[in-house]
Every structure is written in C-alpha cells, then in structure tokens.
Write a protein that holds these residues in place. Structure first.
Motif, PDB file in Angstrom:
ATOM      1  N   LYS A 190      12.258 -17.445 -17.404  1.00 41.58           N
ATOM      2  CA  LYS A 190      12.462 -18.008 -16.069  1.00 41.58           C
ATOM      3  C   LYS A 190      13.860 -17.628 -15.608  1.00 41.58           C
ATOM      4  CE  LYS A 190      11.893 -22.456 -16.289  1.00 41.58           C
ATOM      5  NZ  LYS A 190      11.524 -23.879 -16.280  1.00 41.58           N
ATOM      6  N   GLU A 191      13.926 -16.948 -14.489  1.00 41.94           N
ATOM      7  CA  GLU A 191      15.209 -16.593 -13.874  1.00 41.94           C
ATOM      8  C   GLU A 191      16.140 -15.882 -14.858  1.00 41.94           C
ATOM      9  OE1 GLU A 191      16.591 -20.294 -12.251  1.00 41.94           O
ATOM     10  OE2 GLU A 191      14.901 -20.429 -10.872  1.00 41.94           O
ATOM     11  N   GLY A 192      15.578 -14.962 -15.653  1.00 39.57           N
ATOM     12  CA  GLY A 192      16.368 -14.171 -16.585  1.00 39.57           C
ATOM     13  C   GLY A 192      16.776 -14.892 -17.857  1.00 39.57           C
ATOM     14  N   LYS A 193      16.219 -16.073 -18.094  1.00 41.21           N
ATOM     15  CA  LYS A 193      16.527 -16.855 -19.296  1.00 41.21           C
ATOM     16  C   LYS A 193      15.242 -17.064 -20.095  1.00 41.21           C
ATOM     17  CE  LYS A 193      20.209 -19.364 -16.974  1.00 41.21           C
ATOM     18  NZ  LYS A 193      20.705 -20.673 -16.545  1.00 41.21           N
ATOM     19  N   PHE A 194      15.397 -17.066 -21.422  1.00 38.11           N
ATOM     20  CA  PHE A 194      14.251 -17.291 -22.299  1.00 38.11           C
ATOM     21  C   PHE A 194      14.222 -18.762 -22.711  1.00 38.11           C
ATOM     22  CE2 PHE A 194      12.239 -17.378 -26.534  1.00 38.11           C
ATOM     23  CZ  PHE A 194      10.989 -16.887 -26.179  1.00 38.11           C
ATOM     24  N   TYR A 195      13.138 -19.450 -22.398  1.00 35.51           N
ATOM     25  CA  TYR A 195      12.931 -20.858 -22.744  1.00 35.51           C
ATOM     26  C   TYR A 195      11.863 -20.947 -23.817  1.00 35.51           C
ATOM     27  CZ  TYR A 195      15.145 -22.401 -18.331  1.00 35.51           C
ATOM     28  OH  TYR A 195      16.017 -22.649 -17.304  1.00 35.51           O
ATOM     29  N   TRP A 196      12.088 -21.808 -24.798  1.00 33.94           N
ATOM     30  CA  TRP A 196      10.994 -22.147 -25.708  1.00 33.94           C
ATOM     31  C   TRP A 196      11.024 -23.644 -25.969  1.00 33.94           C
ATOM     32  CZ3 TRP A 196      11.104 -23.718 -30.952  1.00 33.94           C
ATOM     33  CH2 TRP A 196      12.336 -23.635 -31.589  1.00 33.94           C
ATOM     34  N   TYR A 197       9.828 -24.217 -26.169  1.00 29.15           N
ATOM     35  CA  TYR A 197       9.643 -25.665 -26.173  1.00 29.15           C
ATOM     36  C   TYR A 197       8.986 -26.124 -27.472  1.00 29.15           C
ATOM     37  CZ  TYR A 197      10.030 -24.530 -21.181  1.00 29.15           C
ATOM     38  OH  TYR A 197      10.433 -24.037 -19.963  1.00 29.15           O
ATOM     39  N   PRO A 198       9.765 -26.661 -28.428  1.00 32.64           N
ATOM     40  CA  PRO A 198       9.163 -27.162 -29.663  1.00 32.64           C
ATOM     41  C   PRO A 198       8.216 -28.337 -29.411  1.00 32.64           C
ATOM     42  CG  PRO A 198      11.545 -26.983 -29.884  1.00 32.64           C
ATOM     43  CD  PRO A 198      11.216 -26.722 -28.454  1.00 32.64           C
ATOM     44  N   ASN A 199       8.458 -29.062 -28.323  1.00 33.83           N
ATOM     45  CA  ASN A 199       7.551 -30.113 -27.877  1.00 33.83           C
ATOM     46  C   ASN A 199       7.841 -30.401 -26.403  1.00 33.83           C
ATOM     47  OD1 ASN A 199       9.599 -32.256 -27.676  1.00 33.83           O
ATOM     48  ND2 ASN A 199       9.581 -32.244 -29.917  1.00 33.83           N
ATOM     49  N   GLU A 200       7.146 -31.358 -25.834  1.00 32.28           N
ATOM     50  CA  GLU A 200       7.280 -31.640 -24.396  1.00 32.28           C
ATOM     51  C   GLU A 200       8.654 -32.181 -24.023  1.00 32.28           C
ATOM     52  OE1 GLU A 200       4.498 -32.178 -21.892  1.00 32.28           O
ATOM     53  OE2 GLU A 200       3.050 -31.108 -23.128  1.00 32.28           O
ATOM     54  N   GLN A 201       9.371 -32.756 -24.980  1.00 32.30           N
ATOM     55  CA  GLN A 201      10.655 -33.395 -24.701  1.00 32.30           C
ATOM     56  C   GLN A 201      11.863 -32.518 -25.020  1.00 32.30           C
ATOM     57  OE1 GLN A 201       9.017 -35.888 -22.869  1.00 32.30           O
ATOM     58  NE2 GLN A 201      10.952 -36.856 -23.315  1.00 32.30           N
ATOM     59  N   VAL A 202      11.660 -31.401 -25.700  1.00 33.48           N
ATOM     60  CA  VAL A 202      12.777 -30.568 -26.162  1.00 33.48           C
ATOM     61  C   VAL A 202      12.586 -29.138 -25.672  1.00 33.48           C
ATOM     62  CG1 VAL A 202      13.978 -29.655 -28.195  1.00 33.48           C
ATOM     63  CG2 VAL A 202      13.126 -32.004 -28.206  1.00 33.48           C
ATOM     64  N   ARG A 203      13.699 -28.542 -25.251  1.00 33.17           N
ATOM     65  CA  ARG A 203      13.665 -27.135 -24.879  1.00 33.17           C
ATOM     66  C   ARG A 203      14.945 -26.451 -25.357  1.00 33.17           C
ATOM     67  NH1 ARG A 203      14.607 -27.582 -18.313  1.00 33.17           N
ATOM     68  NH2 ARG A 203      16.822 -28.163 -18.423  1.00 33.17           N
ATOM     69  N   TYR A 204      14.802 -25.174 -25.679  1.00 34.12           N
ATOM     70  CA  TYR A 204      15.936 -24.307 -26.001  1.00 34.12           C
ATOM     71  C   TYR A 204      15.960 -23.211 -24.947  1.00 34.12           C
ATOM     72  CZ  TYR A 204      16.396 -26.548 -30.543  1.00 34.12           C
ATOM     73  OH  TYR A 204      16.595 -27.462 -31.544  1.00 34.12           O
ATOM     74  N   ILE A 205      17.164 -22.850 -24.500  1.00 31.62           N
ATOM     75  CA  ILE A 205      17.323 -21.842 -23.454  1.00 31.62           C
ATOM     76  C   ILE A 205      18.310 -20.798 -23.956  1.00 31.62           C
ATOM     77  CG2 ILE A 205      17.957 -21.400 -21.061  1.00 31.62           C
ATOM     78  CD1 ILE A 205      17.599 -24.515 -20.647  1.00 31.62           C
ATOM     79  N   ILE A 206      17.871 -19.540 -23.969  1.00 28.45           N
ATOM     80  CA  ILE A 206      18.712 -18.429 -24.438  1.00 28.45           C
ATOM     81  C   ILE A 206      18.961 -17.483 -23.271  1.00 28.45           C
ATOM     82  CG2 ILE A 206      18.963 -16.547 -26.083  1.00 28.45           C
ATOM     83  CD1 ILE A 206      16.747 -17.910 -27.772  1.00 28.45           C
TER      84      ILE A 206
END
Length: 173
Positions: free
Chosen positions: A125-141
């Motif tokens: 999204k918008e040049g950033k990589f997001y991954w979601y271990p669950n619905e409440q947590v996200r990591y953005i690289i």
C-alpha cells in the motif's frame, strides 16, 4: 507369447511411471514474476538494530540481520531474520512471501525457531509492505529517506494504532 505379455506390461508400467514423473510442468509465470518485483526493494542482506516493547512496558533492544532473496525463478521472496540481544538469539524466523489470486495481496508464510508457523495476509500500500499476524497487529516495512529498511510494528487500540516495535537496517550486500 508369455514373454511378449511380460515385455508389454513392463513397457506400459515404465510409460506410466515416466508420465507421472514428468507430471509437474516447468513453466515460468511472467505475470507472477512481475507482481513480485514490487518487493524487490527488500532484496539483499541487511544489518542494524531495533527495539520492542515487552508486556512489562519496558523497551528491549536487539541487533538484527535480514537475508532476503527471490526464489523459484522470482515467484517467491524468502526472508530469514535473526535478532540477538545480550549475546542470545531472541528471534529467528524464515518467511516466504508469495502472490495470491488477488493482485494487490500476498501470503506471508512465517516459521519461527519455537516451532510456531502461520500464513498471514500481506499487501503493498502506497509503496509500503504491510503484513498482519492477526487482525489487531500489523508490521509495515519501507525504505526511509536514507535507503534503510525501516520497519514498525503496531497494535490496534480501537481508533488508533500503538507502536510497540521499530527496526532500522542498513543494506550490507
């Protein structure tokens, strides 16, 4: 006649085995290779440091390496990460990122040294990589203005995200 029947049977068995053995076709998928190029900014060897908030609300620091390479003719991205704090391994994981049928999403398959594993939603999204271990947590690289790997982890607190993790890595190879 009996020998001819045995020979014909043997030939049919061999043909059946060779058909089964070559059942997996080796065809490149240029569309998937092209989609995966979105993640090429992660490729390489990275080294740096970070911090995380533990349940006791204290910040703990660590040194981190990430080894990232495309696999299977560029259709998957493999990441191996190792975090060390006070001379001990505190994080060791391998992830494989692969495309999904939805063109904007990826599957993030993660394997930890503890034996835990899982498949998670990921997206660009918008040049950033997001991954979601669950619905409440996200990591953005993303890459910051210095070209460093910059990653944060956030927890959803209802109407806002609370940061609990940060890591900045330099590309070393």
């Amino acid at each position: 006649m009996k020998n001819l029947t045995h020979i014909l049977s043997l030939i049919l068995i061999c043909l059946g085995i060779s058909t089964y053995a070559t059942g997996q076709q080796y065809e490149l998928n240029p569309e998937i290779q092209e989609r995966m190029k979105q993640l090429s900014f992660l490729e390489g060897k990275w080294k740096g440091s970070g911090w995380r908030l533990a349940q006791d609300q204290k910040k703990y620091t660590f040194n981190q390496t990430e080894d990232v390479s495309f696999q299977l003719s560029g259709t998957h991205l493999q990441i191996e990460g190792m975090g060390i704090s006070d001379g001990e391994v505190v994080h060791h994981a391998i992830a494989m990122i692969s495309p999904t049928k939805d063109e904007s999403q990826f599957e993030f398959s993660s394997y930890l040294q503890s034996g835990q594993k899982g498949n998670f939603k990921a997206e660009m999204k918008e040049g950033k990589f997001y991954w979601y271990p669950n619905e409440q947590v996200r990591y953005i690289i993303t890459l910051n203005e210095k070209g460093q790997w910059f990653e944060i982890g956030e927890y959803n607190m209802g109407d806002r995200w609370f940061q609990f993790f940060e890591m900045t890595l330099d590309k070393v190879d």
